[in-house]
Write a protein that holds these residues in place. Sequence first.
Motif, PDB file in Angstrom:
ATOM      1  N   GLU A 106      53.678  42.085  23.430  1.00 19.18           N
ATOM      2  CA  GLU A 106      55.057  42.533  23.643  1.00 19.18           C
ATOM      3  C   GLU A 106      56.017  41.834  22.676  1.00 19.18           C
ATOM      4  O   GLU A 106      57.070  42.372  22.347  1.00 19.18           O
ATOM      5  N   ASN A 107      55.638  40.651  22.214  1.00 17.73           N
ATOM      6  CA  ASN A 107      56.479  39.928  21.249  1.00 17.73           C
ATOM      7  C   ASN A 107      56.679  40.745  19.977  1.00 17.73           C
ATOM      8  O   ASN A 107      57.727  40.641  19.332  1.00 17.73           O
ATOM      9  N   LEU A 108      55.703  41.558  19.632  1.00 18.74           N
ATOM     10  CA  LEU A 108      55.848  42.407  18.451  1.00 18.74           C
ATOM     11  C   LEU A 108      56.925  43.479  18.676  1.00 18.74           C
ATOM     12  O   LEU A 108      57.672  43.815  17.757  1.00 18.74           O
ATOM     13  N   ILE A 109      57.007  43.996  19.887  1.00 22.93           N
ATOM     14  CA  ILE A 109      58.048  44.981  20.196  1.00 22.93           C
ATOM     15  C   ILE A 109      59.415  44.325  20.100  1.00 22.93           C
ATOM     16  O   ILE A 109      60.345  44.871  19.493  1.00 22.93           O
ATOM     17  N   PHE A 110      59.549  43.144  20.688  1.00 27.55           N
ATOM     18  CA  PHE A 110      60.837  42.433  20.641  1.00 27.55           C
ATOM     19  C   PHE A 110      61.230  42.145  19.194  1.00 27.55           C
ATOM     20  O   PHE A 110      62.387  42.292  18.813  1.00 27.55           O
ATOM     21  N   TRP A 111      60.242  41.749  18.377  1.00 26.00           N
ATOM     22  CA  TRP A 111      60.501  41.484  16.960  1.00 26.00           C
ATOM     23  C   TRP A 111      60.989  42.759  16.273  1.00 26.00           C
ATOM     24  O   TRP A 111      61.980  42.732  15.538  1.00 26.00           O
ATOM     25  N   ALA A 112      60.307  43.892  16.500  1.00 28.09           N
ATOM     26  CA  ALA A 112      60.687  45.158  15.871  1.00 28.09           C
ATOM     27  C   ALA A 112      62.089  45.584  16.287  1.00 28.09           C
ATOM     28  O   ALA A 112      62.875  46.065  15.463  1.00 28.09           O
ATOM     29  N   GLU A 113      62.407  45.392  17.555  1.00 29.82           N
ATOM     30  CA  GLU A 113      63.754  45.743  18.028  1.00 29.82           C
ATOM     31  C   GLU A 113      64.817  44.885  17.352  1.00 29.82           C
ATOM     32  O   GLU A 113      65.887  45.372  16.995  1.00 29.82           O
ATOM     33  N   ARG A 114      64.523  43.597  17.174  1.00 28.28           N
ATOM     34  CA  ARG A 114      65.467  42.713  16.461  1.00 28.28           C
ATOM     35  C   ARG A 114      65.655  43.168  15.014  1.00 28.28           C
ATOM     36  O   ARG A 114      66.765  43.152  14.486  1.00 28.28           O
ATOM     37  N   MET A 115      64.570  43.594  14.369  1.00 31.40           N
ATOM     38  CA  MET A 115      64.651  44.051  12.979  1.00 31.40           C
ATOM     39  C   MET A 115      65.474  45.341  12.897  1.00 31.40           C
ATOM     40  O   MET A 115      66.237  45.525  11.959  1.00 31.40           O
ATOM     41  N   GLN A 116      65.332  46.208  13.894  1.00 29.58           N
ATOM     42  CA  GLN A 116      66.112  47.441  13.895  1.00 29.58           C
ATOM     43  C   GLN A 116      67.590  47.146  14.108  1.00 29.58           C
ATOM     44  O   GLN A 116      68.451  47.796  13.521  1.00 29.58           O
ATOM     45  N   ASP A 117      67.887  46.164  14.958  1.00 28.20           N
ATOM     46  CA  ASP A 117      69.279  45.803  15.222  1.00 28.20           C
ATOM     47  C   ASP A 117      69.926  45.109  14.031  1.00 28.20           C
ATOM     48  O   ASP A 117      71.131  45.237  13.817  1.00 28.20           O
ATOM     49  N   SER A 118      69.142  44.354  13.276  1.00 35.55           N
ATOM     50  CA  SER A 118      69.655  43.602  12.128  1.00 35.55           C
ATOM     51  C   SER A 118      68.686  43.732  10.956  1.00 35.55           C
ATOM     52  O   SER A 118      67.890  42.822  10.693  1.00 35.55           O
ATOM     53  N   PRO A 119      68.742  44.857  10.234  1.00 38.06           N
ATOM     54  CA  PRO A 119      67.792  45.084   9.149  1.00 38.06           C
ATOM     55  C   PRO A 119      67.815  43.991   8.073  1.00 38.06           C
ATOM     56  O   PRO A 119      66.825  43.779   7.386  1.00 38.06           O
ATOM     57  N   ASP A 120      68.938  43.281   7.956  1.00 38.92           N
ATOM     58  CA  ASP A 120      69.019  42.212   6.958  1.00 38.92           C
ATOM     59  C   ASP A 120      68.127  41.024   7.323  1.00 38.92           C
ATOM     60  O   ASP A 120      67.876  40.150   6.490  1.00 38.92           O
ATOM     61  N   LEU A 121      67.614  40.995   8.558  1.00 44.30           N
ATOM     62  CA  LEU A 121      66.704  39.932   8.982  1.00 44.30           C
ATOM     63  C   LEU A 121      65.251  40.241   8.646  1.00 44.30           C
ATOM     64  O   LEU A 121      64.379  39.391   8.855  1.00 44.30           O
ATOM     65  N   MET A 122      64.992  41.462   8.132  1.00 42.58           N
ATOM     66  CA  MET A 122      63.609  41.861   7.828  1.00 42.58           C
ATOM     67  C   MET A 122      62.990  40.816   6.903  1.00 42.58           C
ATOM     68  O   MET A 122      63.581  40.422   5.914  1.00 42.58           O
ATOM     69  N   PRO A 123      61.797  40.323   7.268  1.00 37.76           N
ATOM     70  CA  PRO A 123      61.172  39.279   6.455  1.00 37.76           C
ATOM     71  C   PRO A 123      60.767  39.786   5.075  1.00 37.76           C
ATOM     72  O   PRO A 123      60.611  40.982   4.863  1.00 37.76           O
ATOM     73  N   SER A 124      60.603  38.842   4.165  1.00 39.60           N
ATOM     74  CA  SER A 124      60.143  39.188   2.821  1.00 39.60           C
ATOM     75  C   SER A 124      58.709  39.710   2.903  1.00 39.60           C
ATOM     76  O   SER A 124      58.044  39.589   3.932  1.00 39.60           O
ATOM     77  N   THR A 125      58.240  40.258   1.816  1.00 40.82           N
ATOM     78  CA  THR A 125      56.878  40.778   1.767  1.00 40.82           C
ATOM     79  C   THR A 125      55.870  39.686   2.089  1.00 40.82           C
ATOM     80  O   THR A 125      54.925  39.903   2.851  1.00 40.82           O
TER      81      THR A 125
END
Length: 175
Positions: A106-125
Amino acid sequence: MNKYAVLARTQWQRYAPTRLAALPEPDEFFARLGELVEAHVSDLAATILSRTPSSGETYLQRAAALATARRTAEEVVMAHLVWVGGPELPLDQAREEWEQTRASDENLIFWAERMQDSPDLMPSTVELEQMATDWAVPVEFLEGLVASEPPREYFRANQAVLAEAATLRFLRELR
């Protein structure tokens, strides 16, 4: 004997000398075991690659994908067929204990939701590749999770990937 047979024999000599001594024909045993491991590694590597999209890849990217699939397959097959001296608990009990203490998917879902809310937080490659390695999922899975709306639907649709990843993480921790 192939490289898997040599690895198996070395492992048994170190960790299971009594079992090794009890083998009636050790050379034949390890030669057959090596062939079996090689066949399973090839099959599993092909399965892993078939789940990884290859369109648009450069030669080097495809070579890296091939090498990664082979290493992953070797890790899984060797853990199942060769390595001796495993956990103190029987494998099924060790897996049950691991399931109770591991990080929730479920932590992956929470992570994905955070990335959708703040795309600038998307990690580097590099960070994304490390996360994929840590979770034993393809980078494409993480990218698909972030791109889907809602992430939970993508998560549910890809339960097989998550189950395989959990098995890989469990086997990785056995070592």
